[in-house]
Design an enzyme around this catalytic site. Structure first.
Site, PDB file in Angstrom:
ATOM      1  N   ARG A   1       0.845  -1.199   0.000  1.00 63.19           N
ATOM      2  CA  ARG A   1       0.000   0.000   0.000  1.00 63.19           C
ATOM      3  C   ARG A   1       0.878   1.246   0.000  1.00 63.19           C
ATOM      4  NH1 ARG A   1      -1.302   1.711   4.548  1.00 63.19           N
ATOM      5  NH2 ARG A   1      -2.053  -0.260   5.423  1.00 63.19           N
TER       6      ARG A   1
ATOM      7  N   TYR B   1     -17.175  16.461 -14.814  1.00 65.70           N
ATOM      8  CA  TYR B   1     -17.540  15.048 -14.760  1.00 65.70           C
ATOM      9  C   TYR B   1     -18.608  14.840 -13.672  1.00 65.70           C
ATOM     10  CZ  TYR B   1     -16.930  10.032 -14.038  1.00 65.70           C
ATOM     11  OH  TYR B   1     -17.145   8.696 -13.900  1.00 65.70           O
TER      12      TYR B   1
ATOM     13  N   ASP C   1      -8.311  18.796 -14.014  1.00 65.85           N
ATOM     14  CA  ASP C   1      -8.619  17.417 -14.396  1.00 65.85           C
ATOM     15  C   ASP C   1      -8.302  17.330 -15.888  1.00 65.85           C
ATOM     16  OD1 ASP C   1      -9.824  15.098 -15.355  1.00 65.85           O
ATOM     17  OD2 ASP C   1     -11.472  15.186 -13.912  1.00 65.85           O
TER      18      ASP C   1
HETATM   19  C1  LIG Z   1     -13.932   9.143 -15.771  1.00 61.74           C
HETATM   20  C2  LIG Z   1     -13.589  10.470 -15.276  1.00 61.74           C
HETATM   21  C3  LIG Z   1     -13.298  10.692 -13.940  1.00 61.74           C
HETATM   22  C4  LIG Z   1     -13.406   9.607 -12.883  1.00 61.74           C
HETATM   23  O1  LIG Z   1     -12.469   8.606 -13.078  1.00 61.74           O
HETATM   24  P1  LIG Z   1     -12.696   7.075 -12.679  1.00 61.74           P
HETATM   25  O2  LIG Z   1     -11.443   6.432 -13.143  1.00 61.74           O
HETATM   26  O3  LIG Z   1     -13.932   6.583 -13.382  1.00 61.74           O
HETATM   27  O4  LIG Z   1     -12.875   7.040 -11.194  1.00 61.74           O
HETATM   28  C5  LIG Z   1     -12.918  11.959 -13.550  1.00 61.74           C
HETATM   29  N1  LIG Z   1     -12.850  12.975 -14.439  1.00 61.74           N
HETATM   30  C6  LIG Z   1     -13.131  12.799 -15.734  1.00 61.74           C
HETATM   31  C7  LIG Z   1     -13.036  13.952 -16.669  1.00 61.74           C
HETATM   32  C8  LIG Z   1     -13.516  11.544 -16.198  1.00 61.74           C
HETATM   33  O5  LIG Z   1     -13.814  11.393 -17.492  1.00 61.74           O
END
Ligand SMILES: *Cc1c(COP(=O)(O)O)cnc(C)c1O
Length: 380
Positions: free
Chosen positions: A49, A102, A174
């Site tokens: 971990r 998202y 993001d």
């Molecule tokens: C899919 C997605 C997430 C979340 O990611 P996971 O791997 O599904 O937990 C976050 N931000 C964006 C823009 C995404 O497309």
């Protein structure tokens, strides 16, 4: 490694041949614990971990791709997001978030952290002035997605990161939709780049994962502490799959971009389509910003079809090559209706998406086949 080009780093950063065996590819260290020669004497790994060599390789590689100092890998994009919030915010703090993020991010902020006292508000991040005006004295973090999902609006990362810095606020991007091939937020002044590695980084729709890159040592240490303390880590095989995906990221993104532009142009001409959103189109209202801050425009295209949700549903039912599915960023093309699928969790909120909006994750199949498929699905 930082002297090498992007494609070279994707293949080699953190991925030297295995020192123990000479294996050219980083092995899957499928172990939970590591032998110690004496109490506290070990080769850098104690318990998986806290650290695992396959995961470490991935963390080094993704940091090199985002041109950042530190990388951290997670079990999912949302595990990465949760770690950011737990590590950097406390009750009473405020997150200023894009209003077109998202759906899972919205759900995490509003249904998990809100009643713990970490508050979020949402703003149209395509205008830096609106972002500046929405900041509160207790704002600690600006959360950007650019291009946004599913409207594919852009946020000016450099402008927003600079106004945030003046006020001692951190900026997170993001970067899932663009991938580090097409956009590197840290180079534009952001503090944190975050990924759902499930999408373009993995690239083959066969793994769920997340990643964070930062060059801020204090931020890194806090994130690293929570990564271990809260434990949202990926296993060695999942780390390996993402690492394998990274090797072809450059060529994949080039083809995703080329195919997406062709699909966007085709949809633009089609009488059944009212509007097309793709940052690579000169008609995109922020195309100049896209040219400035992106290197290629990735593979996501959205459109609004005439006839509302019924028409959107009929289009996505009609495709044969474009698979009806959530998610994005794999080599295969996917299609979906966000209002009923990925964005169902924001129904009824200000982030609600119209029923006639169709989102396409354009894959790297032969472009003629993709266009023929859309043509027959749109019924002409
Ligand atoms: C899919 C997605 C997430 C979340 O990611 P996971 O791997 O599904 O937990 C976050 N931000 C964006 C823009 C995404 O497309």
């Amino acid at each position: 490694m930082h002297d090498y080009g992007f494609a070279t780093r994707a293949i080699h950063a953190g991925q030297d041949p295995d020192p123990a065996t000479g294996a050219v590819i980083v092995p899957i260290y499928q172990t939970s614990t590591f032998a110690q020669e004496d109490i506290g004497v070990h080769k850098g790994y104690e318990y998986a971990r806290s650290g695992n060599p396959t995961r470490s390789a991935l963390e080094t590689a993704i940091a090199a791709l985002e041109n950042g100092a530190y990388g951290l890998a997670f079990a999912s994009g949302l595990a990465a997001e949760t770690t950011v919030i737990l590590a950097l915010l406390k009750s009473g703090d405020h997150i200023l978030c894009g209003d077109d993020v998202y759906g899972g991010t919205y759900r995490l902020l509003m249904r998990v952290f809100d009643d713990k006292g970490i508050k979020a508000s949402f703003v149209d991040t395509s205008d830096p002035n609106k972002v500046a005006a929405a900041l509160r004295p207790e704002t600690r973090l600006i959360w950007l997605e650019t291009p946004t999902n599913p409207w594919l609006k852009l946020a000016d990362i450099a402008a927003i990161a600079s106004l945030a810095r003046e006020r001692d606020v951190l900026t997170l991007v993001d970067n899932t939709f663009a991938s580090p091939t097409c956009q590197r937020p840290l180079e534009l002044g952001a503090d944190i780049a975050l990924h759902s590695a499930t999408k373009y980084l993995g690239g083959h729709s066969d793994v769920v994962g997340g990643a964070i890159v930062t060059s801020n040592q204090d931020v890194y240490e806090r994130l690293k502490f929570v990564q271990n303390a809260a434990g949202g880590v990926p296993g060695p095989f999942d780390s390996w799959l993402v690492l394998r995906g990274l090797k072809t990221l450059s060529v994949r993104m080039r083809q995703h971009g080329e195919n997406a532009l062709a699909v966007a142009r085709f949809l633009q001409e089609h009488p059944a389509v009212e509007r097309v959103m793709y940052p690579g189109l000169p008609e995109h209202p922020q195309h100049q910003l896209a040219r400035r801050q992106m290197h290629g425009y990735s593979g996501m295209v959205s459109c609004i079809v005439r006839g509302g949700e019924a028409a959107a549903r009929s289009m996505v039912r009609g495709t044969r090559l474009f698979t009806l599915a959530e998610s994005l960023g794999g080599v295969e093309s996917l299609i979906e209706v966000p209002a009923a699928m990925t964005h169902a969790s924001v129904a009824g909120s200000d982030l609600e998406v119209p029923g006639g909006l169709v989102r396409l994750s354009v894959g790297i199949e032969d472009i003629d086949d993709l266009i023929a498929d859309l043509q027959q699905a749109l019924g002409s």
